[in-house]
Each structure stands twice: as C-alpha cells, then as structure tokens.
Scaffold this active site. Structure first.
Site, PDB file in Angstrom:
ATOM      1  N   LYS A 151       1.005  -1.200   0.074  1.00  0.00           N
ATOM      2  CA  LYS A 151      -0.110   0.165   0.041  1.00  0.00           C
ATOM      3  C   LYS A 151       0.914   1.129   0.073  1.00  0.00           C
ATOM      4  O   LYS A 151       0.788   2.173  -0.820  1.00  0.00           O
ATOM      5  CB  LYS A 151      -0.983   0.020   1.073  1.00  0.00           C
ATOM      6  N   ARG A 186     -10.129   1.360   8.153  1.00  0.00           N
ATOM      7  CA  ARG A 186      -9.394   0.113   8.585  1.00  0.00           C
ATOM      8  C   ARG A 186     -10.536  -0.893   9.503  1.00  0.00           C
ATOM      9  O   ARG A 186      -9.970  -1.844   9.797  1.00  0.00           O
ATOM     10  CB  ARG A 186      -8.165   0.407   9.362  1.00  0.00           C
ATOM     11  N   ARG A 200      12.079  -6.014   5.472  1.00  0.00           N
ATOM     12  CA  ARG A 200      11.788  -4.674   5.786  1.00  0.00           C
ATOM     13  C   ARG A 200      12.548  -4.211   6.961  1.00  0.00           C
ATOM     14  O   ARG A 200      13.178  -3.263   7.251  1.00  0.00           O
ATOM     15  CB  ARG A 200      10.431  -3.982   5.258  1.00  0.00           C
TER      16      ARG A 200
HETATM   17  P1  B4P Z   1       0.425   0.825   8.080  1.00  0.00           P
HETATM   18  O1  B4P Z   1       1.606   1.952   8.086  1.00  0.00           O
HETATM   19  O2  B4P Z   1      -0.769   1.269   7.313  1.00  0.00           O
HETATM   20  O3  B4P Z   1       1.328  -0.353   7.695  1.00  0.00           O
HETATM   21  P2  B4P Z   1       1.138  -1.589   6.771  1.00  0.00           P
HETATM   22  O4  B4P Z   1      -0.417  -2.150   6.576  1.00  0.00           O
HETATM   23  O5  B4P Z   1       2.038  -2.805   7.325  1.00  0.00           O
HETATM   24  O6  B4P Z   1       1.501  -1.229   5.361  1.00  0.00           O
HETATM   25  P3  B4P Z   1       2.689  -0.425   4.949  1.00  0.00           P
HETATM   26  O7  B4P Z   1       2.169   0.681   4.065  1.00  0.00           O
HETATM   27  O8  B4P Z   1       3.645  -0.103   5.988  1.00  0.00           O
HETATM   28  O9  B4P Z   1       3.431  -1.647   3.903  1.00  0.00           O
HETATM   29  P4  B4P Z   1       3.375  -1.905   2.653  1.00  0.00           P
HETATM   30  O10 B4P Z   1       2.303  -2.964   2.341  1.00  0.00           O
HETATM   31  O11 B4P Z   1       3.338  -0.841   1.648  1.00  0.00           O
HETATM   32  O12 B4P Z   1       0.111   0.856   9.613  1.00  0.00           O
HETATM   33  C1  B4P Z   1       0.904   0.677  10.691  1.00  0.00           C
HETATM   34  C2  B4P Z   1      -0.048   0.563  12.261  1.00  0.00           C
HETATM   35  O13 B4P Z   1      -0.420   1.773  12.157  1.00  0.00           O
HETATM   36  C3  B4P Z   1      -1.195  -0.351  12.038  1.00  0.00           C
HETATM   37  O14 B4P Z   1      -0.609  -1.641  12.568  1.00  0.00           O
HETATM   38  C4  B4P Z   1      -2.012   0.642  13.027  1.00  0.00           C
HETATM   39  O15 B4P Z   1      -1.342   0.039  14.664  1.00  0.00           O
HETATM   40  C5  B4P Z   1      -1.782   1.756  12.754  1.00  0.00           C
HETATM   41  N1  B4P Z   1      -3.036   2.317  11.931  1.00  0.00           N
HETATM   42  C6  B4P Z   1      -2.658   2.642  10.634  1.00  0.00           C
HETATM   43  N2  B4P Z   1      -3.732   3.140  10.067  1.00  0.00           N
HETATM   44  C7  B4P Z   1      -4.733   2.764  11.076  1.00  0.00           C
HETATM   45  C8  B4P Z   1      -6.173   3.391  11.220  1.00  0.00           C
HETATM   46  N3  B4P Z   1      -6.888   3.545  10.083  1.00  0.00           N
HETATM   47  N4  B4P Z   1      -6.940   2.867  12.224  1.00  0.00           N
HETATM   48  C9  B4P Z   1      -6.231   2.333  13.414  1.00  0.00           C
HETATM   49  N5  B4P Z   1      -4.763   2.152  13.405  1.00  0.00           N
HETATM   50  C10 B4P Z   1      -4.328   2.715  12.291  1.00  0.00           C
HETATM   51  O16 B4P Z   1       4.611  -2.474   2.004  1.00  0.00           O
HETATM   52  C11 B4P Z   1       5.375  -3.306   2.651  1.00  0.00           C
HETATM   53  C12 B4P Z   1       6.841  -3.993   2.342  1.00  0.00           C
HETATM   54  O17 B4P Z   1       6.694  -4.562   1.012  1.00  0.00           O
HETATM   55  C13 B4P Z   1       7.695  -2.624   1.989  1.00  0.00           C
HETATM   56  O18 B4P Z   1       8.977  -2.759   2.631  1.00  0.00           O
HETATM   57  C14 B4P Z   1       8.066  -2.560   0.187  1.00  0.00           C
HETATM   58  O19 B4P Z   1       9.259  -2.224  -0.188  1.00  0.00           O
HETATM   59  C15 B4P Z   1       7.758  -3.993   0.007  1.00  0.00           C
HETATM   60  N6  B4P Z   1       6.920  -4.107  -1.422  1.00  0.00           N
HETATM   61  C16 B4P Z   1       5.781  -3.442  -1.692  1.00  0.00           C
HETATM   62  N7  B4P Z   1       5.566  -3.901  -3.029  1.00  0.00           N
HETATM   63  C17 B4P Z   1       6.425  -4.839  -3.471  1.00  0.00           C
HETATM   64  C18 B4P Z   1       6.436  -5.648  -4.471  1.00  0.00           C
HETATM   65  N8  B4P Z   1       5.502  -5.565  -5.449  1.00  0.00           N
HETATM   66  N9  B4P Z   1       7.209  -6.614  -4.504  1.00  0.00           N
HETATM   67  C19 B4P Z   1       8.099  -6.815  -3.455  1.00  0.00           C
HETATM   68  N10 B4P Z   1       8.231  -6.065  -2.342  1.00  0.00           N
HETATM   69  C20 B4P Z   1       7.326  -4.998  -2.211  1.00  0.00           C
END
Ligand code: B4P
Length: 192
Positions: free
Chosen positions: A15, A90, A129
């Site tokens: 995302k 969420r 990561r």
């Molecule tokens: P987020 O920051 O949203 O974390 P996430 O779901 O892990 O997504 P993120 O964006 O970090 O990872 P991504 O999939 O892009 O939330 C963190 C915390 O904040 C939650 O657990 C919660 O506690 C809180 N929170 C956030 N929003 C909230 C809400 N609305 N309500 C309540 N609490 C909330 O990428 C992951 C990895 O994959 C990266 O390292 C990237 O390099 C890699 N990647 C991406 N695309 C790839 C591909 N095509 N191939 C290979 N690797 C890839």
C-alpha cells in the site's frame, strides 16, 4: 484528475509503496494514517505517544484518535479536489466516519481498491523490511497479529465497498511497476 480513492490491503501488500506512485500520477495527496502516526511517534507528540502503545503491538489505534486525525487532514486545501487514503478506513466504524465527513460536502468515495497478497509473501516482505528499516511493528509475532487484525477488522471494509459496487481487487504480487499499472487500470487511468 479529481478522485477520492481508498487503498486497502493487508500489511505488506504494498500500500505505502503504491500509494506514493498513484498519488503522483493522479495529482492527489496520498494520506497514510500509518505514516502520520510514525511521524508523530518520531516527533514525540502526545498523539505519537498514544499511537505507539497500539502500533507497536499491531493493534489498531482507537477510532476516536484516528478519526479526528483524518478529519483534520481531509479539511486541508490540498485534499479538496481528491485524495488517496492509504490504510484508512480500517474497520467498519471508520467507514461510517469517512462517509459522514464526505457527505457533509455532498461527496463520497469514488472507488476502494484492495491490493491482495498471500499471507506468507507479506510476512517475508515485512521481515525483510525489518532488516532495512527496523520498524518496531515488523517482528514476526507482530506481523502475524497485524494480519489477524486485517482479517477480522479490515476485510469487512472491503466487503462493504463491494456491496456498494465500489470495490476493485488488484493482485499485489509481482514487479512494483507491474502492480502500479494494474492499479491504474483498475482506477480507469490510461497508460502514459
Ligand atoms: P501501516 O503504516 O498502514 O502499515 P502496513 O499495513 O504494514 O502497510 P505499509 O504501508 O507499511 O506496508 P506496504 O504494504 O506498503 O499501519 C501501521 C500501523 O498503524 C497499524 O498496524 C496500526 O497500528 C496503525 N494504523 C494505521 N492506520 C490505522 C487506522 N486507520 N486505524 C487504526 N490504526 C491504524 O509495504 C510493505 C513492504 O513490501 C515494503 O517494504 C515494500 O518495499 C515491499 N513491497 C511493496 N511492493 C512490493 C512488490 N511488488 N514486490 C516486493 N516487495 C514489495
């Protein structure tokens, strides 16, 4: 292009990676609740201290905190013509809040896009990561808990947008550029 978009997907689906690319392409701000929490945690703000107690465990930050933060962010000028929400709503209560905020201006969400990915692939990505960024919530136990929270609380959000005829699902596995193109296709943005 004016677009009010929601990007859903399990942790590690890509995302954050894709939101930045899509926002640049569509000319709307990417609003990531996770990024706003992390910036506040780094800055040592009161919001950051509250959020950290939840994010470190992989739990959702309480709705009253998150909703107020998103309401303020959506009121800023750059979001008037559109936005890409990354990681919000969420849970079903946050959908109701977003509906209310947008309805106050006679607006609504145009499309929710769910990035899908196999759980074992996302666990591997996030553990990788962790070695690069050292994010506190990227340990294996916390990542698996975040996946459970996604299934229990966020999957119903996708179902709700599907019922409204506003959900597109996009395969998040593959080359980053390929995934971006799939997302642009789903949004209805022609290739450059
Ligand atoms: P987020 O920051 O949203 O974390 P996430 O779901 O892990 O997504 P993120 O964006 O970090 O990872 P991504 O999939 O892009 O939330 C963190 C915390 O904040 C939650 O657990 C919660 O506690 C809180 N929170 C956030 N929003 C909230 C809400 N609305 N309500 C309540 N609490 C909330 O990428 C992951 C990895 O994959 C990266 O390292 C990237 O390099 C890699 N990647 C991406 N695309 C790839 C591909 N095509 N191939 C290979 N690797 C890839």
């Amino acid at each position: 292009m004016s677009a009010r978009l929601v990007l859903l997907g399990p942790p590690g689906a890509g995302k954050g990676t894709q939101a930045a690319r899509l926002a640049e392409r569509l000319g709307v701000p990417a609003i990531s609740t996770g990024d706003i929490f992390r910036a506040n945690i780094r800055g040592g703000t009161e919001l950051g201290r509250t959020a950290q107690a939840y994010t470190a465990r992989g739990e959702l930050v309480p709705d009253e905190v998150t909703n107020a933060m998103v309401r303020d962010r959506l009121a800023q000028d750059d979001a008037a013509e559109g936005f890409l929400l990354d990681g919000y709503p969420r849970n079903v209560a946050q959908v109701a809040e977003l509906d209310a905020v947008l309805a106050a201006d006679g607006r609504g969400v145009d499309l929710a896009v769910e990035l899908t990915a196999d759980p074992e692939v996302v666990v591997a990505r996030l553990l990788h990561r962790a070695t690069v960024e050292g994010r506190e919530d990227d340990t294996e136990d916390v990542v698996r808990h975040r996946l459970t929270v996604y299934t229990e609380q966020t999957a119903p959000v996708a179902a709700l947008y599907a019922e409204r005829g506003l959900l597109a699902q996009v395969d998040g596995i593959g080359d980053v550029d390929e995934v971006t193109q799939r997302l642009l296709d789903a949004i209805g943005q022609p290739a450059r």
